[in-house]
Design a protein around this motif. Structure first.
Motif, PDB file in Angstrom:
ATOM      1  N   ASN A 195       0.821  -1.208   0.000  1.00 60.66           N
ATOM      2  CA  ASN A 195       0.000   0.000   0.000  1.00 60.66           C
ATOM      3  C   ASN A 195       0.858   1.262   0.000  1.00 60.66           C
ATOM      4  N   LEU A 196       1.942   1.235   0.753  1.00 60.43           N
ATOM      5  CA  LEU A 196       2.865   2.369   0.770  1.00 60.43           C
ATOM      6  C   LEU A 196       3.534   2.526  -0.591  1.00 60.43           C
ATOM      7  N   HIS A 197       3.885   1.422  -1.200  1.00 59.52           N
ATOM      8  CA  HIS A 197       4.507   1.469  -2.522  1.00 59.52           C
ATOM      9  C   HIS A 197       3.532   2.008  -3.559  1.00 59.52           C
ATOM     10  N   ALA A 198       2.269   1.615  -3.458  1.00 65.36           N
ATOM     11  CA  ALA A 198       1.248   2.129  -4.383  1.00 65.36           C
ATOM     12  C   ALA A 198       1.076   3.637  -4.194  1.00 65.36           C
ATOM     13  N   TRP A 199       1.151   4.088  -2.941  1.00 66.04           N
ATOM     14  CA  TRP A 199       1.084   5.529  -2.653  1.00 66.04           C
ATOM     15  C   TRP A 199       2.260   6.254  -3.287  1.00 66.04           C
ATOM     16  N   LEU A 200       3.457   5.669  -3.186  1.00 70.60           N
ATOM     17  CA  LEU A 200       4.655   6.288  -3.754  1.00 70.60           C
ATOM     18  C   LEU A 200       4.511   6.423  -5.263  1.00 70.60           C
ATOM     19  N   LYS A 201       4.007   5.397  -5.907  1.00 70.84           N
ATOM     20  CA  LYS A 201       3.787   5.456  -7.355  1.00 70.84           C
ATOM     21  C   LYS A 201       2.726   6.495  -7.703  1.00 70.84           C
ATOM     22  N   ARG A 202       1.712   6.608  -6.865  1.00 70.28           N
ATOM     23  CA  ARG A 202       0.649   7.593  -7.073  1.00 70.28           C
ATOM     24  C   ARG A 202       1.216   9.013  -7.001  1.00 70.28           C
ATOM     25  N   CYS A 203       2.050   9.248  -6.008  1.00 70.47           N
ATOM     26  CA  CYS A 203       2.680  10.566  -5.865  1.00 70.47           C
ATOM     27  C   CYS A 203       3.613  10.853  -7.035  1.00 70.47           C
TER      28      CYS A 203
END
Length: 247
Positions: A195-203
């Protein structure tokens, strides 16, 4: 107005810098006093200054004074600027009033557990201090992972100041804070937290974000400057955006 705000990009060169590591390049010179490095600029604007010559540094060119060298204050100030927009033009508000309390609370634990936690790991001088800091980093990563399982950003569906303040730490985590600072243990990676990695990609996908950071330079400066942690001076191959799973 946008034309009244400028940015000068510094070069990290501890050999040429008299103190602090930051120098002005010939391509991007100091627009105020033609100083050679950041220490000289601090001395010019604040004679007798003895603190750390840190960046970022917000300066009022008209009054020739330092406004702030605290990144959190600068982010808040720039967010409140109109940037020449009329009142009916859309803008990203990183600190909306209806979420200000939640953002402030998130900023507090993000700084304590992660932004500052990684540095407490890297500069610990006792095992007990490291163990506490490392536990804090793991707590912060797990807290982000849980929070982002139900929402796109730290404070809901919208990018806020809290995300912006976490972003540089996470972009450097796999390349610096985990292997060099042993933050949370040398085995942890952002990619281990879906989930944190998906957030990083989103940012990373937000317009302008990837252009705002040089990943190679941001990572290499730690290995060049921190002799006690890297006495051999070997700079490892930089973790690229593609290897981080961002592209």
């Amino acid at each position: 107005r946008p034309s009244e705000v400028g940015m000068t990009q510094l070069v990290d060169d501890p050999v040429k810098a008299s103190r602090g590591g930051w120098i002005f390049s010939t391509a991007d010179r100091d627009p105020l006093a033609n100083c050679r490095d950041l220490r000289e600029l601090y001395d010019t604007l604040s004679p007798g200054f003895t603190g750390r010559c840190t960046a970022p540094l917000l300066i009022d060119l008209k009054s020739k004074t330092i406004v702030s060298n605290e990144s959190s204050d600068i982010v808040r100030m720039l967010n409140s600027a109109t940037w020449g927009r009329s009142s009916d033009e859309p803008a990203i508000d990183l600190y909306p009033s209806d979420s200000s309390t939640e953002i402030d609370d998130t900023n507090e634990w993000v700084y304590r557990l992660l932004n500052n936690g990684v540095y407490r790991c890297g500069f610990s001088t006792t095992q007990s201090a490291y163990d506490k800091a490392s536990a804090d980093v793991r707590e912060g990563l797990n807290r982000c992972e849980t929070l982002l399982s139900n929402q796109d950003f730290l404070c809901g569906s919208q990018l806020t100041e809290a995300d912006l303040r976490l972003l540089p730490t996470m972009l450097r985590f796999d390349g610096v804070y985990s292997p060099l600072f042993k933050a949370g243990g040398t085995h942890l990676r952002v990619r281990d937290y879906p989930n944190l990695h998906a957030w990083l990609k989103r940012c990373w996908a937000i317009d302008g974000v990837k252009e705002s950071i040089d990943l190679a330079d941001a990572n290499q400066s730690y290995y060049k400057q921190l002799f006690p942690l890297n006495p051999g001076g070997i700079i490892p191959s930089t973790v690229t955006a593609a290897e981080l799973g961002l592209e």
